[in-house]
Design an enzyme around this catalytic site. Structure first.
Site, PDB file in Angstrom:
ATOM      1  N   ASP A   1       0.841  -1.199   0.000  1.00  0.00           N
ATOM      2  CA  ASP A   1       0.000   0.000   0.000  1.00  0.00           C
ATOM      3  C   ASP A   1       0.881   1.255   0.000  1.00  0.00           C
ATOM      4  O   ASP A   1       0.576   2.248  -0.656  1.00  0.00           O
ATOM      5  CB  ASP A   1      -0.880   0.043   1.267  1.00  0.00           C
ATOM      6  CG  ASP A   1      -1.705  -1.221   1.487  1.00  0.00           C
ATOM      7  OD1 ASP A   1      -1.251  -2.300   1.083  1.00  0.00           O
ATOM      8  OD2 ASP A   1      -2.792  -1.125   2.083  1.00  0.00           O
ATOM      9  N   LYS A   4     -10.799 -10.815  -5.802  1.00  0.00           N
ATOM     10  CA  LYS A   4     -11.056  -9.938  -4.657  1.00  0.00           C
ATOM     11  C   LYS A   4     -10.849  -8.475  -5.071  1.00  0.00           C
ATOM     12  O   LYS A   4     -11.553  -7.589  -4.653  1.00  0.00           O
ATOM     13  CB  LYS A   4     -10.084 -10.307  -3.537  1.00  0.00           C
ATOM     14  CG  LYS A   4     -10.222  -9.498  -2.280  1.00  0.00           C
ATOM     15  CD  LYS A   4      -9.218  -9.982  -1.240  1.00  0.00           C
ATOM     16  CE  LYS A   4      -9.262  -9.136   0.018  1.00  0.00           C
ATOM     17  NZ  LYS A   4      -8.172  -9.486   0.932  1.00  0.00           N
ATOM     18  N   GLU A  31      -6.162 -11.613  -3.742  1.00  0.00           N
ATOM     19  CA  GLU A  31      -5.947 -12.566  -2.643  1.00  0.00           C
ATOM     20  C   GLU A  31      -7.002 -13.663  -2.576  1.00  0.00           C
ATOM     21  O   GLU A  31      -6.976 -14.485  -1.664  1.00  0.00           O
ATOM     22  CB  GLU A  31      -5.853 -11.795  -1.319  1.00  0.00           C
ATOM     23  CG  GLU A  31      -4.599 -10.920  -1.298  1.00  0.00           C
ATOM     24  CD  GLU A  31      -4.505 -10.014  -0.081  1.00  0.00           C
ATOM     25  OE1 GLU A  31      -5.541  -9.722   0.522  1.00  0.00           O
ATOM     26  OE2 GLU A  31      -3.384  -9.588   0.247  1.00  0.00           O
TER      27      GLU A  31
HETATM   28  O1  IFM Z   1      -2.279  -4.702   0.920  1.00  0.00           O
HETATM   29  C1  IFM Z   1      -3.634  -4.934   1.066  1.00  0.00           C
HETATM   30  C2  IFM Z   1      -4.012  -6.117   0.191  1.00  0.00           C
HETATM   31  O2  IFM Z   1      -3.774  -5.831  -1.159  1.00  0.00           O
HETATM   32  C3  IFM Z   1      -5.470  -6.472   0.374  1.00  0.00           C
HETATM   33  N1  IFM Z   1      -5.723  -6.765   1.747  1.00  0.00           N
HETATM   34  C4  IFM Z   1      -5.421  -5.626   2.634  1.00  0.00           C
HETATM   35  C5  IFM Z   1      -3.967  -5.203   2.505  1.00  0.00           C
HETATM   36  C6  IFM Z   1      -3.688  -3.992   3.400  1.00  0.00           C
HETATM   37  O3  IFM Z   1      -4.400  -2.884   2.967  1.00  0.00           O
END
Ligand code: IFM
Length: 775
Positions: free
Chosen positions: A354, A609, A495
């Site tokens: 992120d 997702k 994911e």
């Molecule tokens: O980095 C992200 C991921 O891409 C999706 N699940 C949450 C994480 C943290 O924001």
């Protein structure tokens, strides 16, 4: 209820306003109205306590591990925001009596939170209360609260108990040893606590001042100390109509603070007490005014103005920029940005991709030095990444999926319940979500290309680029059937697909990482012999280079299918069954599909997702023409639930690039609503840091059309139909530019001297002062 159009004239578009109190929905306001300055973040729980509140204060980088079975996390440090208020023997609580008026406003322009309430107590007494709170942008250790109470019906005995509360935990995990408490001169409260594993000392100070109708008065407190808690209790009887104001000023210091980290505890304690006392003497209003001036400077640098019939659009970008500033530890490059900033316990304060892919670009194009600081955090954690590579049998540096202070892997291993088996689901990201290693290298290169900062590359960037490439070179394997090197058993950005082979995003990014390292090796060997000598000795570049060269050419990159241009997300995605996911796409909360299907079942279907292939099109858009981008967007969007906050903004930018302005605006509006929208449960665990970076990117990279290619600045704006003007600042090669887009014209202005070039519609323009281009 949140109100987006509160205020008139100059104030409009600057105030996030809440017009009612709902004790069942506290989390949203606590997170989105959180205060902070990058050093600390305080969730905006009310002064008075409620059962469903989540009181959180975090200090960046102060990680602690509860025990060996849990990952490290940012401890919830002693709270100073709480105050117990008793009026004529009745507890002030909005759950009792009658709320005659209520308004809570977060002033994005000044960083102040103001709540005004007229409350009728259960016994029928009426009071007007006003609460103001800020976390200083001028002095990063400081926060202040001011409470004004006016009795509207007769005289009133006001009793206030307020202090430092170290009894809080992180959802049950207590990170502190009981420490010392003290009161100086019946005025300044002190608490010293130390984390159990990382041994960080925390020093917290609070002092109160009372005023009647503006005049300071002395009200002597009774002090109480109990386990992990110190309080001062005050009592004062005010006449009807008199306004009593109580200000509480507090300071936090830790032994991890850069300036004082070498001090022994006693010395730090002395220093912290002296500086706190000196600050407290200035009073709430003087201290707030110093902080407000800092906010003013910030907005002068970064404000984006847009003419949209929907004031939500304007508010949402300011909201994003407000949080982007308060989440970022600009003061210390040893610390990263948490996925929830400093606004909640979600993700334990850990940093993910992120930071580099969603947040760093905001700083790169506004404050490049801060972007460099974020990359230095990854440089400080390079040894942790090397350790992870070694432990997994690889070379170079393998960055952790979730990162804390050391750069070791911090992803928890077990997560939510599997709806079919009833057991906890294994979280595989820490093992096989590996694209982050290339994402970090990508960000290094973006920074270098935009700034040409050789000093950073020589000191940190080149090493990171080479070590990440070395990881990939040891990670790939030869596949006879494909006659190419492949990458097996990964999770890509999506994911909902685990243990896949040749995730296109991962493969393209890895290939890019290796090819860029190979080219950079040649460059420094030729042009920077000293750096080459040093890095070659340390990292065996001469030995590694031939393999990089081969892999740059022979790493398998899934190509667009001939029939429809669709690029397979991985080796098996396109052969899986497709189901109707409308119900899940429309759901007001995320991951509802996991209530109907187990993760394994979702893995077995064409369900994504979040942006994965579309993410690839976004980052590597020069490798795919517009037609391919469009066909992939359409194919994959229909299979994407957007169950991650990272998804919508990327869909917005890519839709804009192939000219679908309507979809671009819809996705932007969805992204903007993730934290700010009417879903009152979306942000309970904290704000979505990446999505806030994504809002800025949707506007500047999407509608504003900013794109960097081969070190050149391209501007190809496309406004949403309903916008009539967009003005945003941009730092480019040391110059601060102002870009204004209207439906028919692009204007670029620079306040600094000297000519530079931009490209628009593939034409090159020289800019000297200002340039207007017809669109
Ligand atoms: O980095 C992200 C991921 O891409 C999706 N699940 C949450 C994480 C943290 O924001």
């Amino acid at each position: 209820m949140l109100q987006y159009d509160y205020g008139s004239g100059e104030e409009r578009g600057w105030i996030l306003s809440e017009s009612n109190f709902d004790s069942g929905m506290l989390g949203k306001g606590e997170s989105i109205m959180a205060l902070g300055n990058g050093y600390m973040g305080i969730r905006s729980a009310y002064e008075e306590s409620y059962l469903q509140q989540k009181r959180n204060t975090f200090i960046a980088g102060t990680f602690n591990k509860f025990d060996g079975h849990e990952p490290t996390e940012l401890p919830n440090v002693p709270d100073v925001a709480e105050m117990k208020i008793v009026l004529n023997k009745e507890h002030f609580s909005l759950e009792k009596g009658v709320i005659e008026t209520y308004r809570r406003n977060l002033h994005l322009d000044t960083g102040e939170l103001v709540r005004t309430v007229v409350w009728q107590s259960p016994l029928g007494n009426r009071y007007r209360l006003q609460f103001r709170r800020f976390v200083s942008l001028e002095n990063k250790h400081l926060t202040g609260t001011e409470v004004e109470i006016t009795s509207l019906t007769g005289s009133c005995t006001i009793e206030i108990t307020s202090g430092i509360n170290g009894q809080l935990t992180n959802t049950g995990a207590q990170h502190f040893r009981e420490g010392e408490k003290r009161i100086y001169n019946r005025q300044v409260l002190e608490m010293l606590q130390t984390t159990t594993e990382s041994n960080i000392d925390f020093l917290v100070y609070s002092a109160h001042h009372w005023r009647i109708d503006g005049e300071e008065i002395l009200v002597e407190p009774a002090a109480t100390m109990s386990r992990r808690r110190i309080d001062a209790s005050y009592s004062y009887t005010a006449a009807e109509g008199q306004t009593v104001s109580v200000e509480k000023l507090s300071m936090y210091y830790t032994s991890r603070d850069l300036q004082t980290q070498d001090m022994a505890t006693a010395e730090l304690r002395q220093y912290a007490l002296e500086t706190s006392t000196a600050e407290f003497a200035k009073g709430y209003h003087a201290l707030f005014s110093e902080s407000r001036n800092r906010w003013k400077q910030y907005w002068e640098d970064v404000d984006i103005q847009l003419d949209s019939p929907n004031v939500f659009d304007q508010l949402s970008i300011r909201f994003a920029q407000y949080h982007l500033l308060i989440m970022t530890p600009a003061h210390d490059t040893r610390f990263g940005i948490g996925a929830k900033g400093l606004t909640g316990e979600g993700y334990k304060g850990h940093s993910f991709w992120d930071s580099e892919i969603f947040i760093l670009p905001y700083f790169l194009y506004n404050y490049p030095d801060l972007a460099r600081g974020l990359l230095e955090y990854r440089y400080h954690t390079l040894d942790g990444a090397r350790k992870k590579a070694r432990e997994n049998g690889y070379e170079g540096a393998m960055y952790p999926w979730e990162s804390g202070f050391t750069g070791e892997e911090e992803t928890p291993v077990w997560g939510a319940a599997n709806v079919v088996t009833g057991t906890a689901t294994k979280i595989w990201s820490g093992f096989i979500e590996q694209h982050i290693t290339a994402d970090i290298a990508y960000a290094v290169w973006q920074y270098f290309t935009a700034t040409r900062d050789d000093e950073f590359m020589d000191r940190c960037g080149s090493e990171m680029l080479f070590e990440t490439a070395a990881f990939w070179a040891s990670r790939v394997e030869w596949d006879e059937a494909k006659d190419a090197y492949v990458i097996k058993n990964v999770i890509g950005p999506d994911e909902y697909k685990e243990h896949v082979d040749n995730n296109a995003f991962t493969n393209y990014m890895a290939q890019w990482n290796i090819a860029t390292a190979a080219a950079h090796y040649l460059d420094i060997r030729e042009n920077r012999p000293d750096v080459y000598e040093r890095l070659n000795t340390a990292l065996l570049l001469d030995e590694r280079y031939p393999k990089w060269l081969e892999l740059a050419d022979r790493l398998y990159l899934p190509a667009p299918r001939e029939e429809d241009g669709v690029v397979p997300q991985d080796d098996t995605y396109l052969s899986k069954p497709v189901i109707d996911i409308t119900k899940y796409k429309r759901a007001s909360s995320v991951q509802t599909i996991l209530r109907d299907y187990s993760r394994d079942q979702v893995i077995g279907m064409q369900i994504s997702k979040q942006a994965d292939l579309v993410m690839l099109m976004y980052l590597m858009n020069d490798r795919f023409n517009e037609e391919v981008q469009e066909s992939n967007w359409k194919y994959y969007e229909s299979k994407t639930i957007h169950d991650s906050s990272l998804s919508m903004a990327v869909h917005s930018i890519t839709a804009n690039r192939f000219g679908d302005r309507e979809a671009a605006y819809e996705c932007f509006a969805e992204a903007a609503a993730i934290d700010l929208g009417p879903n009152m449960k979306s942000s309970d665990e904290g704000i979505h840091a990446a999505s806030l970076g994504g809002i800025w990117k949707s506007i500047v990279f999407g509608f504003g059309g900013v794109h960097m290619k081969d070190g050149e600045l391209h501007l190809n704006p496309r406004l949403p139909e309903s916008w009539t003007r967009l003005t945003f600042p941009l730092m480019w090669r040391g110059k601060r530019l102002t870009v204004t887009v209207t439906p028919g014209e692009l204007e670029v202005r620079s306040d600094s001297a000297g000519e530079f070039t931009i490209l628009s519609g593939n034409k090159t323009y020289a800019v000297n002062g200002s340039l207007k281009i017809k669109l």
